[in-house]
Design an enzyme around this catalytic site. Structure first.
Site, PDB file in Angstrom:
ATOM      1  N   ARG A   1     140.089  69.850  51.095  1.00  0.00           N
ATOM      2  CA  ARG A   1     140.904  68.900  51.846  1.00  0.00           C
ATOM      3  C   ARG A   1     142.156  69.566  52.426  1.00  0.00           C
ATOM      4  O   ARG A   1     142.760  70.415  51.778  1.00  0.00           O
ATOM      5  CB  ARG A   1     141.331  67.727  50.956  1.00  0.00           C
ATOM      6  CG  ARG A   1     140.200  66.825  50.515  1.00  0.00           C
ATOM      7  CD  ARG A   1     140.714  65.646  49.708  1.00  0.00           C
ATOM      8  NE  ARG A   1     141.453  66.080  48.532  1.00  0.00           N
ATOM      9  CZ  ARG A   1     142.772  66.030  48.406  1.00  0.00           C
ATOM     10  NH1 ARG A   1     143.522  65.588  49.414  1.00  0.00           N
ATOM     11  NH2 ARG A   1     143.365  66.428  47.304  1.00  0.00           N
TER      12      ARG A   1
ATOM     13  N   LYS B   1     137.246  60.519  51.504  1.00  0.00           N
ATOM     14  CA  LYS B   1     138.544  60.319  50.890  1.00  0.00           C
ATOM     15  C   LYS B   1     139.479  59.489  51.769  1.00  0.00           C
ATOM     16  O   LYS B   1     140.370  58.803  51.253  1.00  0.00           O
ATOM     17  CB  LYS B   1     139.188  61.667  50.563  1.00  0.00           C
ATOM     18  CG  LYS B   1     138.515  62.395  49.402  1.00  0.00           C
ATOM     19  CD  LYS B   1     138.437  61.543  48.136  1.00  0.00           C
ATOM     20  CE  LYS B   1     137.879  62.338  46.961  1.00  0.00           C
ATOM     21  NZ  LYS B   1     137.691  61.483  45.754  1.00  0.00           N
TER      22      LYS B   1
ATOM     23  N   HIS C   1     139.715  56.332  40.671  1.00  0.00           N
ATOM     24  CA  HIS C   1     139.111  57.633  40.937  1.00  0.00           C
ATOM     25  C   HIS C   1     138.355  58.008  39.676  1.00  0.00           C
ATOM     26  O   HIS C   1     138.871  58.695  38.792  1.00  0.00           O
ATOM     27  CB  HIS C   1     140.197  58.652  41.263  1.00  0.00           C
ATOM     28  CG  HIS C   1     139.658  59.966  41.751  1.00  0.00           C
ATOM     29  ND1 HIS C   1     140.305  61.159  41.566  1.00  0.00           N
ATOM     30  CD2 HIS C   1     138.524  60.270  42.436  1.00  0.00           C
ATOM     31  CE1 HIS C   1     139.608  62.135  42.092  1.00  0.00           C
ATOM     32  NE2 HIS C   1     138.517  61.623  42.625  1.00  0.00           N
TER      33      HIS C   1
ATOM     34  N   SER D   1     139.082  66.357  40.494  1.00  0.00           N
ATOM     35  CA  SER D   1     137.980  67.252  40.830  1.00  0.00           C
ATOM     36  C   SER D   1     137.867  68.373  39.810  1.00  0.00           C
ATOM     37  O   SER D   1     138.857  69.004  39.431  1.00  0.00           O
ATOM     38  CB  SER D   1     138.216  67.840  42.230  1.00  0.00           C
ATOM     39  OG  SER D   1     137.223  68.775  42.554  1.00  0.00           O
TER      40      SER D   1
ATOM     41  N   LYS E   1     133.701  64.321  36.092  1.00  0.00           N
ATOM     42  CA  LYS E   1     133.320  62.937  36.396  1.00  0.00           C
ATOM     43  C   LYS E   1     131.843  62.819  36.744  1.00  0.00           C
ATOM     44  O   LYS E   1     131.113  61.998  36.192  1.00  0.00           O
ATOM     45  CB  LYS E   1     134.141  62.399  37.579  1.00  0.00           C
ATOM     46  CG  LYS E   1     135.592  62.138  37.313  1.00  0.00           C
ATOM     47  CD  LYS E   1     136.231  61.335  38.416  1.00  0.00           C
ATOM     48  CE  LYS E   1     135.948  61.847  39.809  1.00  0.00           C
ATOM     49  NZ  LYS E   1     136.382  63.225  40.040  1.00  0.00           N
ATOM     50  N   THR E   2     131.409  63.636  37.719  1.00  0.00           N
ATOM     51  CA  THR E   2     130.014  63.564  38.150  1.00  0.00           C
ATOM     52  C   THR E   2     129.073  63.992  37.029  1.00  0.00           C
ATOM     53  O   THR E   2     128.066  63.341  36.743  1.00  0.00           O
ATOM     54  CB  THR E   2     129.792  64.452  39.385  1.00  0.00           C
ATOM     55  OG1 THR E   2     130.595  63.963  40.463  1.00  0.00           O
ATOM     56  CG2 THR E   2     128.329  64.449  39.812  1.00  0.00           C
TER      57      THR E   2
ATOM     58  N   ASP F   1     132.299  58.681  41.446  1.00  0.00           N
ATOM     59  CA  ASP F   1     133.632  59.079  41.903  1.00  0.00           C
ATOM     60  C   ASP F   1     134.600  57.941  42.206  1.00  0.00           C
ATOM     61  O   ASP F   1     135.781  58.073  41.951  1.00  0.00           O
ATOM     62  CB  ASP F   1     133.502  59.954  43.149  1.00  0.00           C
ATOM     63  CG  ASP F   1     134.767  60.712  43.485  1.00  0.00           C
ATOM     64  OD1 ASP F   1     135.325  61.367  42.590  1.00  0.00           O
ATOM     65  OD2 ASP F   1     135.210  60.650  44.649  1.00  0.00           O
TER      66      ASP F   1
ATOM     67  N   ARG G   1     129.749  71.986  47.628  1.00  0.00           N
ATOM     68  CA  ARG G   1     129.447  70.566  47.383  1.00  0.00           C
ATOM     69  C   ARG G   1     128.024  70.219  47.765  1.00  0.00           C
ATOM     70  O   ARG G   1     127.435  70.822  48.673  1.00  0.00           O
ATOM     71  CB  ARG G   1     130.397  69.689  48.190  1.00  0.00           C
ATOM     72  CG  ARG G   1     131.864  69.812  47.810  1.00  0.00           C
ATOM     73  CD  ARG G   1     132.214  68.923  46.648  1.00  0.00           C
ATOM     74  NE  ARG G   1     133.612  69.059  46.238  1.00  0.00           N
ATOM     75  CZ  ARG G   1     134.225  68.211  45.427  1.00  0.00           C
ATOM     76  NH1 ARG G   1     133.558  67.167  44.942  1.00  0.00           N
ATOM     77  NH2 ARG G   1     135.473  68.405  45.073  1.00  0.00           N
TER      78      ARG G   1
END
Length: 517
Positions: free
Chosen positions: A52, A191, A210, A228, A232-233, A247, A312
Site C-alpha cells: 500500500r 482497503k 480488521h 498483516s 488472520k487468514t 480479513d 499475495r
C-alpha cells in the site's frame, strides 16, 4: 437504460461490463497483464508498488467527513481538488480508443448493512480482483453506492494536483467516489472500500473489524483480530471449521457478517502441508497471484521473496471447500488478538479481562513486517489501534466503545496470542511454529477443562493457562523459554513502557460516545 458510466466516457471507449471469471482471465492475458502458472493462476507483477502507498491516501474534508474522521494522521483534500483530479482521470480514460472494465458488486453479507461498489478500471486484472473480493451486486443496497475510478497507469503531476507524489488514493464520502491512480497494487481497491465501511457502519451501531472469522459445527464463532502477517487468514482458514471470512467483518445486534466475498492471502512461505486450503485456492484457475516468482516449470516459488515478502493470492470464497455460504454467524464465543511480538516476550496465549481487552484492542501491537507498506524495511515494533489504524479513520474510542458494549451484552472470551517470537527477540529467538499456535487455538475453541489453572504473569499482569490439551506446557511460560531470565525482564519492561507511551496518545480520557445496539 443509461448506464452509470455514460457521463464519464465517450462512444469511442469500449465499456466491458460484469464479465465472468473466465472472460476476465482471457482479457488480462490478451492485454499482456500477466501469465498463467502451471496450475492456471493468473500471475501478475505490480511494478514499483508491492504494498500500500500509505502516505498517498487522502480523504475529502466536507460536511459529512468533518465530524466523523479523526483527522490526526489522515491527509485532508479539498472538494475542488478532488474534482480537479476526477476530471483528469476521466480525461485520461477518454484519451484514445481503449477498453475499460466495469464491475458492479457489493460489500456486506448482511443486506441491512450492504454497500454497492462500482469499479471503472483500465485493467482486466483489477476487475477480476473486484469480482473475487467483493460480493454479488444488490439492486438497492441499504447504504447506497460508492464508485471507484481506477487507473494504475495515469501520470499525475504532484504540483498541479497538490499531491505528495504521482500516486493517489482519494475518498470522497459526499460524492460516494474513490480515485485510485499511479499504483497497480490491487490491495488499494479492497482497503479503500474497507476504509469507507469503517466510517459508515458505526453510525448504524455496527463494529467494523480488521479480523478473520470462522464457525464450527456447533455454531460457535471465533474472531481473529490482527494486522498483516499475524495469521488472520491462516488461523481463520482451518480444517474442520467453516470460513466466514479472512480479513474484514462487522458485528451487529444480529451477529457477525463478512464484509467481503473473497480472500487476499499472503503467500510468502505458503506450503500445502501448513495451509492446505489456502495453498490449493491460490493455485486454482482464476486465482490471482500477485508479485509471486515462478520457477522454470511455471510453478510458484512461495519461499522466494526477491520481488517482495508481500506476495499475495486473491480468490473468491467459493475456492475454499469449507467456506460459509452465507457469510453470517452468531455473536463470537472467542475473540483472539494476534500479535507477532518481535521482542519475544509476550506469552503464547493469555486470557484478557474486560479492561485488558480494551487496552490491547486500542493498542493493536505487532511487529510490522517488510513489504506490507511502501518504504518499510526490516521489522519493527508497531502499534496500530483496533488492529487496523490506517483503515479505522474514526477516533479509536468510537470503535472501542462499540466493542465494549458488545462484550458487555454477550458472553465471550477474549485472548491475546503471540504469533511472533519466543526465547529471544527477532534475530535471536525463534518464531512460534504454526502447529503450536494452531494447537493452542483449537484447544481453546474446544473448551478448556473446568479445572484448568491460570497463573498471573508478573510484568503485564496477564492471566496464563498452565495447561492446554495437546500443547507442551513449556510454550505457555514466556520467561522460562529465555536462557537468561534477566534479559527477558529488561525486554519485557521495555515493551511495557512502549505500550504505556502509546496508550497515552490514543486514550487521554474516558469516551462518552453513545451507540444503540
Amino acid at each position: 437504460m443509461i448506464s452509470w458510466w455514460n457521463e464519464c466516457v465517450s462512444d469511442k471507449v469500449n465499456c466491458i461490463q460484469n464479465l465472468d471469471m473466465d472472460a476476465l482471465v482471457k482479457e488480462a492475458l490478451k492485454n499482456k497483464e500477466g501469465i498463467l502458472s502451471a496450475d492456471g493462476a493468473l500471475v501478475v507483477q505490480t511494478g514499483s508498488f508491492t504494498g500500500r502507498a500509505a502516505d498517498d491516501k487522502y480523504v475529502v474534508r466536507d460536511n459529512y467527513s468533518d465530524s466523523r474522521i479523526h483527522w490526526e494522521g489522515v491527509k485532508a483534500m479539498k472538494p475542488d481538488a478532488f474534482e480537479k483530479l476526477k476530471t483528469e482521470f476521466i480525461r485520461d480514460f477518454n484519451r484514445e480508443p481503449r477498453s475499460l472494465y466495469m464491475m458492479e458488486r457489493s460489500v456486506g453479507a448482511d443486506e441491512n448493512y450492504s454497500l454497492g461498489v462500482r469499479l471503472m478500471t483500465t485493467h482486466a486484472t483489477h476487475a477480476l480482483f473486484a469480482r473475487h473480493m467483493f460480493r454479488d451486486s444488490i439492486k438497492n443496497p441499504e447504504m447506497g453506492f460508492f464508485t471507484i475510478f481506477h487507473n494504475p497507469n495515469i501520470v499525475l503531476d504532484p504540483k498541479t494536483f497538490g499531491l505528495r507524489s504521482p500516486t493517489v488514493i482519494a475518498i470522497n464520502f459526499e460524492r460516494g467516489e474513490i480515485l485510485i491512480g499511479g499504483t497497480a497494487y490491487a490491495g488499494e481497491v479492497k482497503k479503500a472500500i474497507f476504509s469507507v465501511m469503517n466510517v459508515l457502519l458505526p453510525d448504524r451501531g455496527v463494529l467494523p473489524m480488521h479480523a478473520g472469522s470462522n464457525i464450527d459445527e456447533n455454531n460457535k464463532v471465533t474472531v481473529f483480530f490482527g494486522l498483516s502477517g499475524t495469521g488472520k487468514t491462516t488461523l481463520s482458514t482451518d480444517e474442520g471449521k467453516y470460513l466466514i471470512g479472512d480479513d474484514e467483518h462487522g458485528i451487529s445486534p444480529a451477529g457477525i457478517f463478512n464484509i467481503e466475498g473473497g480472500c487476499y492471502a499472503k503467500t510468502y512461505n505458503l506450503t500445502e502441508k501448513g495451509e492446505p486450503q489456502v495453498y490449493h485456492a491460490v493455485n486454482s484457475y482464476g486465482a490471482i497471484l500477485e508479485n509471486v516468482v515462478l520457477d522454470e516449470n511455471k510453478r510458484p516459488k512461495f519461499d522466494d521473496k526477491s520481488i517482495t515478502e508481500n506476495g499475495r493470492g486473491s480468490y473468491p470464497l467459493t475456492f475454499i471447500s469449507d467456506a460459509s455460504e452465507t457469510g453470517l454467524g452468531p455473536f463470537p464465543s472467542n475473540i483472539f488478538f494476534l500479535s507477532a511480538d518481535a521482542m519475544g516476550v509476550l506469552p503464547a496465549i493469555a486470557k484478557l479481562d474486560s479492561e485488558q481487552a480494551m487496552y490491547y484492542f486500542l493498542s493493536g501491537y505487532t511487529a510490522k513486517l517488510a513489504g506490507t507498506e511502501v518504504g518499510l524495511a526490516g521489522i519493527k515494533a508497531a502499534f496500530s489501534h483496533c488492529f487496523g489504524a490506517p483503515f479505522m479513520m474514526r477516533h479509536p474510542q468510537h470503535y472501542a466503545e462499540l466493542l465494549k458494549k458488545y462484550l458487555e451484552s454477550h458472553k465471550v472470551n477474549v485472548w491475546l496470542v503471540n504469533t511472533g517470537w519466543y526465547a529471544g527477540p527477532y534475530g535471536e529467538g525463534t518464531r512460534y511454529d504454526l502447529s503450536i499456535t494452531r494447537s493452542i487455538i483449537r484447544g481453546i475453541q474446544k473448551g478448556l477443562p473446568d479445572n484448568t489453572r491460570f497463573s498471573r504473569e508478573a510484568v503485564f499482569g496477564l492471566s496464563i493457562p498452565e495447561s492446554i490439551p495437546g500443547v507442551e506446557s513449556k510454550f505457555l511460560n514466556a520467561r522460562a523459554l529465555w536462557s537468561d531470565g534477566r534479559k527477558y525482564d529488561v525486554m519485557a519492561q521495555n515493551l511495557k513502557q512502549l505500550f504505556s507511551d502509546n496508550y497515552k496518545k490514543i486514550s487521554p480520557e474516558t469516551s462518552t460516545i453513545e451507540y444503540q445496539i
